[in-house]
Every structure is written in C-alpha cells, then in structure tokens.
Design an enzyme around this catalytic site. Structure first.
Site, PDB file in Angstrom:
ATOM      1  CB  ALA A 117      -0.922   0.005   1.211  1.00 23.76           C
TER       2      ALA A 117
ATOM      3  CG  PHE B  98      -0.114   9.391  -4.335  1.00 22.55           C
ATOM      4  CD1 PHE B  98       1.272   9.477  -4.369  1.00 22.55           C
ATOM      5  CD2 PHE B  98      -0.775   9.941  -3.277  1.00 22.55           C
ATOM      6  CE1 PHE B  98       1.963  10.108  -3.351  1.00 22.55           C
ATOM      7  CE2 PHE B  98      -0.096  10.564  -2.236  1.00 22.55           C
ATOM      8  CZ  PHE B  98       1.273  10.647  -2.282  1.00 22.55           C
TER       9      PHE B  98
ATOM     10  CD1 TRP C 123      -2.063   1.936  -5.684  1.00 21.16           C
ATOM     11  CD2 TRP C 123      -2.239   3.576  -4.190  1.00 21.16           C
ATOM     12  NE1 TRP C 123      -3.100   2.762  -6.081  1.00 21.16           N
ATOM     13  CE2 TRP C 123      -3.229   3.777  -5.180  1.00 21.16           C
ATOM     14  CE3 TRP C 123      -2.160   4.492  -3.139  1.00 21.16           C
ATOM     15  CZ2 TRP C 123      -4.121   4.839  -5.155  1.00 21.16           C
ATOM     16  CZ3 TRP C 123      -3.057   5.551  -3.114  1.00 21.16           C
ATOM     17  CH2 TRP C 123      -4.015   5.716  -4.110  1.00 21.16           C
ATOM     18  CG  HIS C 124       0.163   6.065  -0.700  1.00 19.08           C
ATOM     19  ND1 HIS C 124      -0.263   4.872  -0.189  1.00 19.08           N
ATOM     20  CD2 HIS C 124      -0.819   6.962  -0.414  1.00 19.08           C
ATOM     21  CE1 HIS C 124      -1.449   5.045   0.392  1.00 19.08           C
ATOM     22  NE2 HIS C 124      -1.810   6.297   0.259  1.00 19.08           N
ATOM     23  N   GLY C 125       3.546   5.841  -3.887  1.00 21.31           N
ATOM     24  CA  GLY C 125       4.600   6.494  -4.651  1.00 21.31           C
ATOM     25  C   GLY C 125       5.778   5.578  -4.863  1.00 21.31           C
TER      26      GLY C 125
END
Lengths: 463, 78
Positions: free
Chosen positions: A319, A463, A322-324
């Site tokens: 996760a 993102f 996923w943000h960066g």
C-alpha cells in the site's frame, strides 16, 4: 484541471446544465459524461486519453471474457496483468531500474540499464485500481459484465473521482449508471455542505499551512529545531488530512449534484483510538480495496499468527508503494504494517490504553510516519527526525499567529461532532433550490477570496 | 413547470455570471488552458472574447479583489 479553479467551475456549470438536459435519455447522458470526463482529463495532457481508453477497453473485454468458463482464468490474469503492467511502466519502471542499478553498483557489477523518460499520468493509480475492481467483481459474480462499453468507460473515467478518488467499486457505481437518482432537496443540501467544507479544507487550511509552515520547514530539514520540526509535523498531519479529505468531499458533492452517490472516504481519522481504527477512517475506499483485493487474496487472517503478521506487513508495504515509487513510501507502509501487527499482538494479550491516551498515541504515531511520506528523500527524513533533538536551528521558522488558527480549524474539521454537519444539511434542505444555489455560490466566492493567489495541486494527484 | 434541479442549475449559472461580472477574473484565460477542440475551440474563443469585451465596456467594480484584499489584511497575510 483542478477543482478549485474558475476553469473547473465554468466546466462543471456546463456539465451540470447538460446533465439536466439529457436526464431522460440514458444513452445521451452517458455519452455526455464520458465526453466531459475525457475533456477534463485532456486538460492535463491529451496523450493520457489513449492510456485511459486502453485501460477501459481492456477492462471491458476482460469483463466479458471472465464469464466464459474456458477463458475465465486467463482473461482474469491477463486483465489484471495489463493493469499492473500499465502501472509498472508509467509509475515504477524508473524507480526499480534505479534501485537495481544502485544494487548492482554496490555489488561491483555496474551495468548500463535502459531508462525511459516517462511522464506520470495523473490519477493512474486510481483508475487502474477501478479497472481491477471491475474485473474482479465480475469474476466473483458480484455484478454481471457490461455488454455496452460505454458503461465501463464511464465507470473508469467519471471525472469527479478520476484523478484522486474515492476509488469507487464497480458493484456500487454501475447500477447507478442506469438509474441515477435525481438530486432532491436533501441531496443538494448535502452536496452544498460537502463542496463548501471541502473547499475550506483545501483552499484555506491546507494551502496556507503548506506555504506558511510545512514547505519552509521540510524544505530545509537540517536547519530546524525541535519546535519548528514539531510544528511542521503537526502542520503536515493537518494539511494532508484537509487536502485529501477536502478533495474527496468536493468529489462526492459534485457527483451527488450529477445524480451519483459515492461512499464517504474519510470519517474523522484523527479520532481513531487504534491504528486499525485509523485505517477504517482514513482513505476508506483505498483501505477497503486493499483489504478485499490484496490482503484477503494474500491469505488475510489465515495461517499461524506469524504468517498473519507477515501478510499484514506485506499488504501495508505494498500500500505504501502504491502511494509512490520511492523508498520513503515503502518505509511508511512498512511501519504502518508493523504498527498494526504489534497492536494486534497487544490486543490479543488484553493490553489496552484509556481511550483519550490511545487517540493521542495513534495521532502521534501517524503524524511521525507522515515525515517520510512528506520528506523528499530518505536523508531528509533522517534530518527531520534529528531536528527533534535540537534546541536551536539556523533555519528555524518564525510561526505567524494565523498558523495556529489554521491548525485549530483543521483539527476542528476532523473533530467536530458529525451531528453539526447533519444539522447544517437539514437546515439547507428546508430551503428552496434558488437559495441553496446562492449559498453555494456565495460560499465558493468567499473561499476563493480567502485563498491565496494561484492553484496548489492536491497532494494525492501525484499518486 | 421547471423542476427544482433545473431551478438550482439556472441559479448557479446566474451566480457564476454575476461572479464573473464583479471580478477581475477572465474566462478567456481559463479557455486557453483547455484542450484544443479545433473549430469548436475557435467559436468558443470568439464568443468569450466578445463577452470579455462587453464586460470591460461595462466598467463594473472588481468587488472580488476588494474582498480578497480585506480578508487577507484582516488575517495578517498582506
């Protein structure tokens, strides 16, 4: 095109009028909303349209194929792989290539690796996740596949949630495409409250905190003392909440005016009394997506306690990724996962803090973990953490009084009783549509007047 | 009879027009930031230029800038 701009207001006014005009013709309304969404997205870069069209086409075809017994498994695998490939190529390719090059260099095996000049398409993480949601939901027989490609194209491109969520589930949104609900007095009242509170959080609280407090401190972490580091950490916790929940509120309000209902994406996250509770309140659409499409398929609560903790930490690390595409985000996700695992152990052992202390502890933990999230590098993260141990700093900030007011306002937006919002909605719902519109217009006018010049992009756009 | 949603939409459009008239904001700048829609774009720009000229000829006060200045001064931001 960003929500709090004259450009978007003009665009939305036209779309709202056309939506009313085409209300009784499903096909025309869908076509208009797809066209509007593509114009909205093209305002960033026309080339991105091809990518979004590709993602939508693959999702539509995969949705049809997974209902055919012989094609089910390969279609599902190919569909999801295509989405991950899109994400990998546009978002992660250079990060992994750089990481591999650094690893090889440290091992004395230096190689010339192929680099790509890639522009990150805005919102790519959101719409690829929605496409995966569609394929998975059809595969799980939660929804039938859509024969009409326009349905899938609209689901993936619908402009209110396109670039920064909420991540809307196919099973929730697709039935509404056929039967949107004409906004009544109560829906319009809710939309007005959502849009105005969202604009206030973003344009007033988040943007000013960014300029007056957070950016100057995080821009020079090595020169800060513990006071400015602490204030900026608190400031960023408030800023990111107001920025992102503000966007979500506006998106939900806009969709509501068009006749579509989204679930809420934030529920007073800084009132959480455990990390588990925090993740049930923060970016709820992502948390539930990750739970249903990643955590559970990875094993979830199955297996030994050690195995369960591993699954939890792995899920949160992914996760974070996923943000960066950066080690900072991976670190952020890892520590959230580790914190959740430790909390689970303590809970099973029966250890509990008094509620107020638990809320403070969660807030401090979450706020400290925002540091790697905000810092531009691992070195800056360490420099910022080191500043907490310094009593003087050459770059320490003189904090202007209005900053404390902004922090209080931001925390109040998180903490005020939800009944206050409900009361405002009930009061607005009693008014006629003209008065509702006037209050919306005057509120927007006031927010624009109070805001700074220029447009600060929303944090989650990256993102 | 006009629906309540139509009345809401029309009031929003009227308020937007009023806000534009009483501010120094220019729709032309916003239109130039939009993707090029070819011939349609030319027509839109021509219409917006006409409207902006008409607004300039009216010589209405920039209430929005005055309000912004007052708010920013009150907050100690100027």
């Amino acid at each position: 095109m960003v929500f709090p701009t004259l450009q978007f207001i003009g665009f939305f006014a036209v779309v709202l009028a056309l939506n009313g005009l085409f209300w009784n013709s499903n096909a025309w309304r869908k076509g208009m909303l797809i066209a509007a969404s593509y114009v909205f997205y093209a305002a960033w870069d026309v080339r991105f349209l091809l990518l979004m069209g590709f993602v939508s086409s693959v999702a539509w075809l995969a949705g049809l194929a997974v209902t055919m017994p012989r094609l089910r498994r390969p279609a599902k695998a190919a569909g999801i792989a295509a989405m991950l490939a899109v994400l990998g190529a546009f978002k992660y390719y250079n990060f992994f290539t750089l990481s591999l090059a650094q690893l090889l260099q440290s091992l004395g095996l230096e190689r010339d690796l192929p680099w790509m000049t890639v522009v990150l398409p805005v919102g790519i993480s959101f719409y690829t996740f929605q496409a995966i949601s569609y394929i998975m939901d059809v595969d799980r027989q939660e929804i039938p596949p859509r024969r009409n490609p326009a349905d899938v194209f609209l689901y993936i491109s619908f402009f209110p949630q396109l670039v920064a969520g909420p991540i809307v589930r196919a099973a929730h949104f697709l039935p509404q495409i056929d039967r949107p609900t004409r906004p009544d007095n109560a829906a319009r009242a809710a939309a007005v409250v959502l849009i105005l509170s969202g604009l206030f959080k973003k344009m007033v609280v988040a943007n000013y905190l960014s300029v007056l407090l957070v950016d100057p401190v995080f821009g020079l972490p090595g020169g800060q003392d513990w006071q400015s580091a602490g204030a900026a950490t608190l400031g960023y916790a408030v800023q990111i909440y107001c920025d992102f929940s503000g966007y979500s509120d506006i998106a939900i309000g806009i969709a509501l005016l068009l006749g579509y209902r989204f679930h809420r994406n934030f529920n007073q996250p800084y009132r959480a009394d455990s990390l588990r509770d925090f993740w049930r309140r923060w970016h709820i659409s992502l948390s539930t997506w990750i739970r249903d499409y990643l955590y559970v398929p990875l094993g979830g609560r199955k297996g030994s306690p050690a195995r369960q903790h591993f699954t939890l930490i792995l899920t949160m690390t992914l996760a974070g990724l996923w943000h960066g595409a950066g080690w900072n985000f991976i670190l952020w996700g890892f520590f959230h996962g580790a914190g959740l695992a430790v909390e689970r152990v303590l809970r099973r052992a029966g250890a509990r803090l008094p509620r107020v202390l638990a809320i403070v502890a969660v807030f401090v933990f979450v706020s400290l973990l925002w540091i790697p999230f905000r810092a531009t590098s691992f070195a800056d993260t360490l420099a910022m953490l080191a500043a907490f141990g310094r009593t003087d700093g050459y770059g320490a900030l003189q904090i202007v009084p209005v900053v404390w007011g902004l922090l209080a306002a931001g925390l109040a937006m998180n903490g005020l009783p939800l009944t206050w919002r409900a009361r405002a909605e009930i009061a607005l719902a009693r008014l006629g549509p003209e008065l509702q519109a006037l209050i919306l217009a005057l509120g927007i006018w006031a927010m624009f007047a109070a805001a700074q010049e220029g447009v600060a992009p929303f944090i989650y756009f990256q993102f | 009879m006009m629906s309540r949603m139509s009345r809401f939409t029309l009031t929003c459009l009227a308020a937007l027009a009023a806000a534009w008239l009483l501010s120094g904001e220019r729709f032309l700048d916003a239109v130039f930031e939009m993707p090029d829609l070819g011939r349609l774009d030319d027509a839109i720009i021509a219409a917006v230029v006409t409207l902006e000229d008409w607004k300039a000829a009216l010589g209405l006060p920039d209430v929005f800038s005055a309000m912004r200045g007052a708010i920013h001064r009150a907050l100690g931001l100027l």
